[in-house]
Design a protein around this motif. Sequence first.
Motif, PDB file in Angstrom:
ATOM      1  N   UNK A 130       9.669   7.681   3.952  1.00 51.34           N
ATOM      2  CA  UNK A 130       9.413   8.898   3.191  1.00 51.34           C
ATOM      3  C   UNK A 130      10.138  10.075   3.830  1.00 51.34           C
ATOM      4  N   UNK A 131      10.621  10.957   2.981  1.00 48.23           N
ATOM      5  CA  UNK A 131      11.322  12.155   3.428  1.00 48.23           C
ATOM      6  C   UNK A 131      10.745  13.352   2.686  1.00 48.23           C
ATOM      7  N   UNK A 132      10.420  14.382   3.429  1.00 47.13           N
ATOM      8  CA  UNK A 132       9.930  15.615   2.834  1.00 47.13           C
ATOM      9  C   UNK A 132      10.925  16.726   3.124  1.00 47.13           C
ATOM     10  N   UNK A 133      11.362  17.426   2.089  1.00 46.62           N
ATOM     11  CA  UNK A 133      12.375  18.458   2.254  1.00 46.62           C
ATOM     12  C   UNK A 133      11.907  19.602   3.151  1.00 46.62           C
ATOM     13  N   UNK A 134      10.598  19.742   3.315  1.00 47.06           N
ATOM     14  CA  UNK A 134      10.077  20.841   4.126  1.00 47.06           C
ATOM     15  C   UNK A 134       9.964  20.474   5.605  1.00 47.06           C
ATOM     16  N   UNK A 179      12.670   5.086  -4.648  1.00 45.31           N
ATOM     17  CA  UNK A 179      11.530   4.770  -5.505  1.00 45.31           C
ATOM     18  C   UNK A 179      11.329   5.912  -6.501  1.00 45.31           C
ATOM     19  N   UNK A 180      11.198   5.570  -7.766  1.00 43.38           N
ATOM     20  CA  UNK A 180      11.006   6.565  -8.820  1.00 43.38           C
ATOM     21  C   UNK A 180       9.525   6.644  -9.186  1.00 43.38           C
ATOM     22  N   UNK A 181       8.817   7.668  -8.715  1.00 41.53           N
ATOM     23  CA  UNK A 181       7.376   7.737  -8.970  1.00 41.53           C
ATOM     24  C   UNK A 181       7.059   7.989 -10.437  1.00 41.53           C
ATOM     25  N   UNK A 182       5.838   7.678 -10.812  1.00 44.27           N
ATOM     26  CA  UNK A 182       5.387   7.978 -12.170  1.00 44.27           C
ATOM     27  C   UNK A 182       5.353   9.490 -12.348  1.00 44.27           C
ATOM     28  N   UNK A 183       5.954   9.977 -13.411  1.00 44.57           N
ATOM     29  CA  UNK A 183       6.029  11.415 -13.640  1.00 44.57           C
ATOM     30  C   UNK A 183       4.657  11.994 -13.954  1.00 44.57           C
ATOM     31  N   UNK A 224       0.833  -1.210   0.000  1.00 43.62           N
ATOM     32  CA  UNK A 224       0.000   0.000   0.000  1.00 43.62           C
ATOM     33  C   UNK A 224       0.865   1.257   0.000  1.00 43.62           C
ATOM     34  N   UNK A 225       1.900   1.268   0.843  1.00 39.85           N
ATOM     35  CA  UNK A 225       2.806   2.414   0.886  1.00 39.85           C
ATOM     36  C   UNK A 225       3.573   2.551  -0.418  1.00 39.85           C
ATOM     37  N   UNK A 226       3.909   1.427  -1.047  1.00 45.23           N
ATOM     38  CA  UNK A 226       4.588   1.479  -2.337  1.00 45.23           C
ATOM     39  C   UNK A 226       3.704   2.149  -3.387  1.00 45.23           C
ATOM     40  N   UNK A 227       2.433   1.762  -3.441  1.00 41.40           N
ATOM     41  CA  UNK A 227       1.514   2.370  -4.395  1.00 41.40           C
ATOM     42  C   UNK A 227       1.443   3.880  -4.202  1.00 41.40           C
ATOM     43  N   UNK A 228       1.289   4.292  -2.948  1.00 42.44           N
ATOM     44  CA  UNK A 228       1.198   5.723  -2.655  1.00 42.44           C
ATOM     45  C   UNK A 228       2.450   6.466  -3.101  1.00 42.44           C
ATOM     46  N   UNK A 263       9.587  17.825  -3.654  1.00 46.54           N
ATOM     47  CA  UNK A 263      10.162  17.858  -2.305  1.00 46.54           C
ATOM     48  C   UNK A 263       9.869  16.580  -1.523  1.00 46.54           C
ATOM     49  N   UNK A 264       9.325  15.579  -2.198  1.00 38.84           N
ATOM     50  CA  UNK A 264       8.956  14.320  -1.540  1.00 38.84           C
ATOM     51  C   UNK A 264       9.824  13.200  -2.093  1.00 38.84           C
ATOM     52  N   UNK A 265      10.391  12.391  -1.197  1.00 35.29           N
ATOM     53  CA  UNK A 265      11.261  11.287  -1.601  1.00 35.29           C
ATOM     54  C   UNK A 265      10.866  10.038  -0.813  1.00 35.29           C
ATOM     55  N   UNK A 266      10.892   8.903  -1.476  1.00 34.68           N
ATOM     56  CA  UNK A 266      10.525   7.645  -0.821  1.00 34.68           C
ATOM     57  C   UNK A 266      11.579   6.585  -1.113  1.00 34.68           C
TER      58      UNK A 266
END
Length: 215
Positions: free
Chosen positions: A39-43, A64-68, A13-17, A25-28
Amino acid sequence: MRVSPDAPIPDWSALETSFEHNAPDHHAYLDLQNGQVVTINDTRPEDEEKRQQIARTTGRFIHLDPASSREQYRWMERFVASVEDPALRERLTLAIDGKGAFRRFKDVLLSYPVERDRWFSYRANLLHIYIDGWLANQDIVLGAYPPWGKPEDPPEPNIPLEKPANERAPGPSETLRRTARDLIDRLPAIELPAAIAYLQYLLDKQPSVHHEPTT
């Protein structure tokens, strides 16, 4: 994707999200030791400790490389091509033309609950295909296959949506813009300040550029 009973089972579930969340600014990261998604948020300053842990632990975390946004926009185009109702298909074609496409697409579907539910299933299927493709390209071992099974590619081609106008005619969006310009040209000068103020009001309502399509 390689599977071994000794490897951790990911938090699917977390992978899908994470794969559909593409804000800059969001990295997983997938923790290959326990299958959890970090998950890491730059803010968020409190995420700095997690960032340092990932940097220190070579080989444990994979980004994880999200769908653009472009990829997810193409998903909308494919869905629009699958809509059987000509009137709705034309409305959606107009909605996804230009800035704010994801929000307008969502707004149109709010009035069509059946098609809205079909869109959620359609998007989820394409997201699963994307995730499966990404996992297949990674040299990692997981404890199980994804729970969604083997998703099938929809019949609609993965190509830009054909506009509902012939090749030489202007598209529906340009037709509306020309109509708006013609109406402004016909207004008396005394009415122009009010028209400009209203147009500015409409522009101010538009959200800023959003990198996380949520439709």
